[in-house]
Design a protein around this motif. Sequence first.
Motif, PDB file in Angstrom:
ATOM      1  N   LYS A 144       0.849  -1.197   0.000  1.00 38.93           N
ATOM      2  CA  LYS A 144       0.000   0.000   0.000  1.00 38.93           C
ATOM      3  C   LYS A 144       0.881   1.242   0.000  1.00 38.93           C
ATOM      4  O   LYS A 144       1.582   1.510   0.972  1.00 38.93           O
ATOM      5  CB  LYS A 144      -0.917  -0.025   1.232  1.00 38.93           C
ATOM      6  CG  LYS A 144      -1.837  -1.245   1.270  1.00 38.93           C
ATOM      7  CD  LYS A 144      -2.522  -1.431   2.603  1.00 38.93           C
ATOM      8  CE  LYS A 144      -1.655  -2.171   3.598  1.00 38.93           C
ATOM      9  NZ  LYS A 144      -1.527  -3.595   3.313  1.00 38.93           N
ATOM     10  N   ARG A 145       0.810   2.010  -1.063  1.00 39.10           N
ATOM     11  CA  ARG A 145       1.603   3.232  -1.166  1.00 39.10           C
ATOM     12  C   ARG A 145       0.725   4.411  -1.534  1.00 39.10           C
ATOM     13  O   ARG A 145      -0.162   4.292  -2.380  1.00 39.10           O
ATOM     14  CB  ARG A 145       2.710   3.085  -2.222  1.00 39.10           C
ATOM     15  CG  ARG A 145       3.867   2.200  -1.776  1.00 39.10           C
ATOM     16  CD  ARG A 145       4.992   2.197  -2.802  1.00 39.10           C
ATOM     17  NE  ARG A 145       6.103   1.374  -2.365  1.00 39.10           N
ATOM     18  CZ  ARG A 145       7.098   1.808  -1.599  1.00 39.10           C
ATOM     19  NH1 ARG A 145       7.118   3.073  -1.209  1.00 39.10           N
ATOM     20  NH2 ARG A 145       8.077   0.997  -1.240  1.00 39.10           N
ATOM     21  N   ILE A 146       0.961   5.531  -0.888  1.00 37.67           N
ATOM     22  CA  ILE A 146       0.318   6.792  -1.246  1.00 37.67           C
ATOM     23  C   ILE A 146       1.435   7.771  -1.558  1.00 37.67           C
ATOM     24  O   ILE A 146       2.263   8.077  -0.699  1.00 37.67           O
ATOM     25  CB  ILE A 146      -0.576   7.315  -0.108  1.00 37.67           C
ATOM     26  CG1 ILE A 146      -1.718   6.317   0.140  1.00 37.67           C
ATOM     27  CG2 ILE A 146      -1.118   8.691  -0.439  1.00 37.67           C
ATOM     28  CD1 ILE A 146      -2.689   6.745   1.213  1.00 37.67           C
ATOM     29  N   ASP A 147       1.472   8.220  -2.807  1.00 38.12           N
ATOM     30  CA  ASP A 147       2.612   8.970  -3.327  1.00 38.12           C
ATOM     31  C   ASP A 147       3.859   8.089  -3.157  1.00 38.12           C
ATOM     32  O   ASP A 147       3.941   7.033  -3.716  1.00 38.12           O
ATOM     33  CB  ASP A 147       2.745  10.323  -2.636  1.00 38.12           C
ATOM     34  CG  ASP A 147       1.602  11.262  -3.017  1.00 38.12           C
ATOM     35  OD1 ASP A 147       1.048  11.089  -4.114  1.00 38.12           O
ATOM     36  OD2 ASP A 147       1.255  12.151  -2.222  1.00 38.12           O
ATOM     37  N   ARG A 148       4.806   8.493  -2.351  1.00 38.68           N
ATOM     38  CA  ARG A 148       6.024   7.686  -2.177  1.00 38.68           C
ATOM     39  C   ARG A 148       6.118   7.086  -0.780  1.00 38.68           C
ATOM     40  O   ARG A 148       7.188   6.634  -0.365  1.00 38.68           O
ATOM     41  CB  ARG A 148       7.267   8.548  -2.456  1.00 38.68           C
ATOM     42  CG  ARG A 148       7.293   9.090  -3.879  1.00 38.68           C
ATOM     43  CD  ARG A 148       8.557   9.901  -4.130  1.00 38.68           C
ATOM     44  NE  ARG A 148       8.584  10.431  -5.479  1.00 38.68           N
ATOM     45  CZ  ARG A 148       9.582  11.136  -5.992  1.00 38.68           C
ATOM     46  NH1 ARG A 148      10.652  11.414  -5.227  1.00 38.68           N
ATOM     47  NH2 ARG A 148       9.536  11.592  -7.219  1.00 38.68           N
TER      48      ARG A 148
END
Length: 534
Positions: A144-148
């Motif tokens: 799970k990634r949001i932006d970096r």
Amino acid sequence: MEGVNSSSSISDLDDLARLLDRPRLNIERKRSFDERSFSEMGIFDNVNSPGGWETPVSSARNSFEPHPMVAEAWDALRRSLVYFRGQPVGTIAAYDHASEEVLNYDQVFVRDFVPSALAFLMNGEPDIVKNFLLKTIQIQGREKRIDRFKLGEGAMPASFKVIHDPIKKTDTIIADFGESAIGRVAPVDSGFWWIILLRAYTKSTGDTSLAETPECQKGMRLILSLCLSEGFDTFPTLLCADGCSMVDRRMGVYGYPIEIQALFFMALRSAMSMLKHDAEGKEFMERIVKRLHALSFHMRSYFWLDFQQLNDIYRYKTEEYSHTAVNKFNVIPDSIPEWVFDFMPLRGGYFIGNVSPARMDFRWFALGNCVAILASLATPEQSAAIMDLIEERWEELVGEMPVKICHPAIESHEWRIVTGCDPKNTLWSYHNGGSWPVLLWLLTAACIKTGRPQIARRAIDLAEARLLKDGWPEYYDGKSGRFIGKQARKFQTWSIAGYLVAKMLLEDPSHLGMISLEEDKQTKPVIKRSYSWT
């Protein structure tokens, strides 16, 4: 709490246990006709039994005439089903074809699906719930990634969408962990609702095999690892951002919102009943027991508000230092809002919205208080006091359409600062004092648990007068909930399912066993003060 040795539960907390031995509230009230009739039917005989509520069908199942709305609601609920490779895996948030903006209302939300799942379980259709639980736990395993930035392993999705490719004849699931949400906030409540629903499935079907699978055991442990991690916080409550729960926009609930704390407590207790007694499971059980003791003490002591406690806060001294401080959070009495003095009746009480350094959010939040009753975070005396408050302040908290999500609404300059001028959360709308029919099932469950079914019946009667005619709106606006919400979707699935669950609970109270937890004798109640009424 079976399987936890004494050294990991009570014996380490003797001082705390002594603090927990306080006198209980002495609340006397007259039973209504409904309560007497329910008691005579034997429906409430097992409320305080060691095993709590049982789930087999009661003899009262066919004692109520079905309302014409029920069939319409079931048809609408089935139209909302979402399929993945031919198997139902959830229900979409809303089936409103008249709305030009779809946004994410065509997705399956974890929190939104809970009332749908309970409706299917109560109707003897557990397969869709099992499919949902397995599919979401598979999604949890993804990176799970949001932006970096990478999210914690235990984070559960806010929602997911099934993409059908008719040419390739394939189905693909796209999940949202907050990276697409308004405000980009990950849901803290999704993991808690997942654990609570897994227990509901287990209680309803009697099938423990799903909870015992390696996938579900690992999923629970990951969620628990995320929320039980130690850090700099000196409170046992869970620190959360604005927008991390049902109130999924900026509404000034940052810190320790009551909804999350009640769900946290309920999820911990639910997990205790399902974790395997292996090495990993026992380690988590020990951590859960310690957290539950501290959390129940903290919530029952510092979040609870009644007339006497309000008077005590009004007289608080500030700038107190050392362990002997009475005003532990240095709350300035001048910060108490004027409305709460008129709102608080002599008889009744509730868990306030938030407590943190120099801040007490005195607003009423329906979901957190109802879950506190169902999870037995509230003592029996506190649960009765919450019901008393609802009856005393019916016009403010229920009005013409159940149930007000919070009270009161914030307005003017405060609204601009707290919500960031959010055009959806205007005065008495949406999360800012709007009325949400989905909360009907939680109110009904709390009413049945406290032996006050007449309150639930009154609320259901109000809903039946308008819900179908209005097209099952998402929410209502206005101080009394008179108007359909200005941006409310029609055929909102959890409005439909919430009504069905409320009806089935009232018709067969034995269903309460799925979503109610009896008071844990090890977590003794804390009441520091008593009522004094004249």
